[in-house]
Design an enzyme around this catalytic site. Structure first.
Site, mmCIF file in Angstrom:
data_model
loop_
_atom_site.group_PDB
_atom_site.id
_atom_site.type_symbol
_atom_site.label_atom_id
_atom_site.label_comp_id
_atom_site.label_asym_id
_atom_site.label_seq_id
_atom_site.Cartn_x
_atom_site.Cartn_y
_atom_site.Cartn_z
ATOM 1 N N HIS A 9 1.881 -7.776 -36.698
ATOM 2 C CA HIS A 9 0.625 -8.377 -37.165
ATOM 3 C C HIS A 9 0.657 -9.896 -37.050
ATOM 4 O O HIS A 9 1.479 -10.542 -37.701
ATOM 5 C CB HIS A 9 0.430 -7.966 -38.621
ATOM 6 C CG HIS A 9 -0.894 -8.337 -39.198
ATOM 7 N ND1 HIS A 9 -1.004 -8.974 -40.415
ATOM 8 C CD2 HIS A 9 -2.158 -8.149 -38.742
ATOM 9 C CE1 HIS A 9 -2.288 -9.147 -40.684
ATOM 10 N NE2 HIS A 9 -3.015 -8.662 -39.693
ATOM 11 N N ARG A 10 -0.218 -10.449 -36.225
ATOM 12 C CA ARG A 10 -0.237 -11.897 -35.943
ATOM 13 C C ARG A 10 1.162 -12.346 -35.468
ATOM 14 O O ARG A 10 1.607 -13.455 -35.756
ATOM 15 C CB ARG A 10 -0.667 -12.712 -37.181
ATOM 16 C CG ARG A 10 -1.935 -12.186 -37.859
ATOM 17 C CD ARG A 10 -2.318 -12.969 -39.096
ATOM 18 N NE ARG A 10 -3.310 -12.245 -39.907
ATOM 19 C CZ ARG A 10 -3.736 -12.612 -41.095
ATOM 20 N NH1 ARG A 10 -3.286 -13.738 -41.641
ATOM 21 N NH2 ARG A 10 -4.630 -11.900 -41.757
ATOM 22 N N GLU A 36 -0.391 -7.565 -32.540
ATOM 23 C CA GLU A 36 -1.799 -7.759 -32.911
ATOM 24 C C GLU A 36 -2.031 -9.238 -33.070
ATOM 25 O O GLU A 36 -1.177 -9.945 -33.646
ATOM 26 C CB GLU A 36 -2.087 -7.039 -34.233
ATOM 27 C CG GLU A 36 -3.553 -7.027 -34.652
ATOM 28 C CD GLU A 36 -4.003 -8.155 -35.574
ATOM 29 O OE1 GLU A 36 -5.188 -8.154 -35.962
ATOM 30 O OE2 GLU A 36 -3.184 -9.052 -35.919
ATOM 31 N N ASP A 38 -5.483 -12.419 -33.327
ATOM 32 C CA ASP A 38 -6.904 -12.652 -33.605
ATOM 33 C C ASP A 38 -7.435 -13.712 -32.647
ATOM 34 O O ASP A 38 -6.767 -14.724 -32.418
ATOM 35 C CB ASP A 38 -7.071 -13.151 -35.048
ATOM 36 C CG ASP A 38 -6.380 -12.248 -36.049
ATOM 37 O OD1 ASP A 38 -6.893 -11.144 -36.278
ATOM 38 O OD2 ASP A 38 -5.306 -12.638 -36.560
ATOM 39 N N HIS A 51 -6.564 -16.842 -36.807
ATOM 40 C CA HIS A 51 -7.198 -15.839 -37.665
ATOM 41 C C HIS A 51 -8.481 -16.318 -38.339
ATOM 42 O O HIS A 51 -9.509 -15.643 -38.294
ATOM 43 C CB HIS A 51 -6.202 -15.371 -38.736
ATOM 44 C CG HIS A 51 -6.788 -14.367 -39.682
ATOM 45 N ND1 HIS A 51 -7.465 -14.728 -40.826
ATOM 46 C CD2 HIS A 51 -6.842 -13.008 -39.622
ATOM 47 C CE1 HIS A 51 -7.883 -13.635 -41.443
ATOM 48 N NE2 HIS A 51 -7.512 -12.574 -40.739
ATOM 49 N N GLU A 110 -7.733 -8.602 -31.503
ATOM 50 C CA GLU A 110 -8.817 -8.466 -32.479
ATOM 51 C C GLU A 110 -9.835 -9.569 -32.237
ATOM 52 O O GLU A 110 -9.512 -10.759 -32.382
ATOM 53 C CB GLU A 110 -8.287 -8.533 -33.911
ATOM 54 C CG GLU A 110 -9.443 -8.388 -34.901
ATOM 55 C CD GLU A 110 -9.073 -8.560 -36.367
ATOM 56 O OE1 GLU A 110 -7.875 -8.595 -36.713
ATOM 57 O OE2 GLU A 110 -10.022 -8.685 -37.163
ATOM 58 N N LYS A 112 -12.486 -11.815 -33.417
ATOM 59 C CA LYS A 112 -12.923 -12.286 -34.747
ATOM 60 C C LYS A 112 -14.364 -12.790 -34.630
ATOM 61 O O LYS A 112 -14.625 -13.986 -34.729
ATOM 62 C CB LYS A 112 -12.001 -13.418 -35.214
ATOM 63 C CG LYS A 112 -10.759 -12.904 -35.896
ATOM 64 C CD LYS A 112 -11.026 -12.486 -37.339
ATOM 65 C CE LYS A 112 -9.774 -11.924 -38.004
ATOM 66 N NZ LYS A 112 -9.978 -10.688 -38.741
ATOM 67 N N ASP A 230 3.461 -7.003 -40.873
ATOM 68 C CA ASP A 230 3.927 -8.404 -40.826
ATOM 69 C C ASP A 230 5.436 -8.486 -40.609
ATOM 70 O O ASP A 230 5.970 -9.579 -40.394
ATOM 71 C CB ASP A 230 3.620 -9.102 -42.162
ATOM 72 C CG ASP A 230 2.133 -9.312 -42.409
ATOM 73 O OD1 ASP A 230 1.394 -9.575 -41.452
ATOM 74 O OD2 ASP A 230 1.719 -9.203 -43.586
HETATM 75 O O1 G3P Z 1 -6.091 -5.885 -36.983
HETATM 76 C C1 G3P Z 1 -5.606 -5.593 -38.261
HETATM 77 C C2 G3P Z 1 -5.846 -6.730 -39.209
HETATM 78 O O2 G3P Z 1 -5.394 -7.909 -38.617
HETATM 79 C C3 G3P Z 1 -7.289 -6.879 -39.603
HETATM 80 O O3 G3P Z 1 -7.490 -7.814 -40.613
HETATM 81 O O4 G3P Z 1 -7.931 -10.053 -41.515
HETATM 82 O O5 G3P Z 1 -5.608 -9.428 -40.865
HETATM 83 O O6 G3P Z 1 -7.330 -9.844 -39.128
HETATM 84 P P1 G3P Z 1 -7.064 -9.347 -40.521
HETATM 85 MG MG MG Z 2 -6.227 -9.368 -37.291
#
Ligand code: G3P
Ligand code: MG
Length: 242
Positions: A9-10, A36, A38, A51, A110, A112, A230
């Site tokens: 995640h990120r 993943e 953003d 993000h 993702e 945004k 994460d």
């Molecule tokens: O893609 C999963 C998650 O990243 C979605 O929420 O706010 O962390 O981008 P957020």
């Molecule tokens: Mg995300």
């Protein structure tokens, strides 16, 4: 090895500055199967990896991403909360694609575009994916499902997956209705029977954000398609038991 893929995640946001190259490099080193990140657009239309709509939380800049040019954004430090890693820039999406091209990882981009719609973002991102010939390794997700339908119409060969936070009735039916082959629920909106049935219906399920060991174990045990965490290093270690 369990069948559940691990998406960082990120990048490895639990240990490194989120959405930076050093965080993505750590995810690769940890043995993650995917990343993943953003994406938003700069003032001059460059897809950038960050993000928040605002720069304030993660960088030494202020104001909205959309109001600065790529040149201005690329001079900021995106590592303010992680001083020990020194200066780390906001990556352009193109830089991340070039980096991942040399690996076999998947990439969940993702979009945004829930707060600002960033007209043309889908076209720009898809053209970039195609220029790298990475269509097979990309998943486009968004909380903006109109955008995902637009992506599906532009590029049916690229997988899409709706993000959602609240419980849906038969989400696999909804996913199919918008042309999606996957779904990315908040884990709070994805009880185990829903995950199991969605997978049985042929929809890949990749819940977020799974940082807790017990939750990781329960997803490995049902062979959930993937999860987004994460802490990719921790997840890879735990997966060795399955
Ligand atoms: O893609 C999963 C998650 O990243 C979605 O929420 O706010 O962390 O981008 P957020
Ligand atoms: Mg995300």
């Amino acid at each position: 090895m369990g069948k559940t893929a691990i998406f960082a995640h990120r990048g490895s946001a639990g240990t490194h500055p989120e959405n930076t190259m050093i965080s993505f490099e750590e995810a690769v080193a940890a043995g993650a199967d995917g990343i993943e990140l953003d994406v938003q657009l700069s003032k001059d239309g460059v897809p950038v990896v960050i993000h928040d709509e605002k720069l304030n939380r993660t960088t030494d800049g202020k104001g909205y991403v959309k109001d600065l040019t790529w040149k201005e954004l690329s001079s900021l430090n995106a590592s303010v909360a992680h001083k020990k890693f020194g200066i780390n820039r906001i990556p352009a999406l193109e830089e991340v694609l070039r980096f991942l091209k040399g690996t076999n990882l998947q990439l969940n981009i993702e979009l945004k575009n829930g707060v600002f719609l960033y007209p043309g973002m889908e076209e720009t991102v898809i053209a970039m994916i195609r220029s790298f010939k990475m269509e097979e390794r990309i998943i486009l997700s968004s909380f903006n499902h109109y955008s995902l339908v637009h992506c599906f119409r532009l590029a049916p060969e690229i997988e899409t997956a709706p993000l959602y936070r609240d419980g849906l009735y038969m989400p696999w039916v909804y996913a199919r209705a918008i042309g999606a082959k996957g779904m990315h629920p908040s884990i709070k909106a994805a009880p185990e029977p829903i995950i199991v049935q969605a997978m049985a219906e042929g929809i890949a399920v990749r819940p977020y954000t799974i940082n807790d060991e017990a939750m990781m174990r329960s997803l490995f045990s049902i062979e959930c398609s993937a999860f987004i965490t994460d802490y990719p290093k921790k997840a890879v270690q735990i997966r060795k038991d399955y």
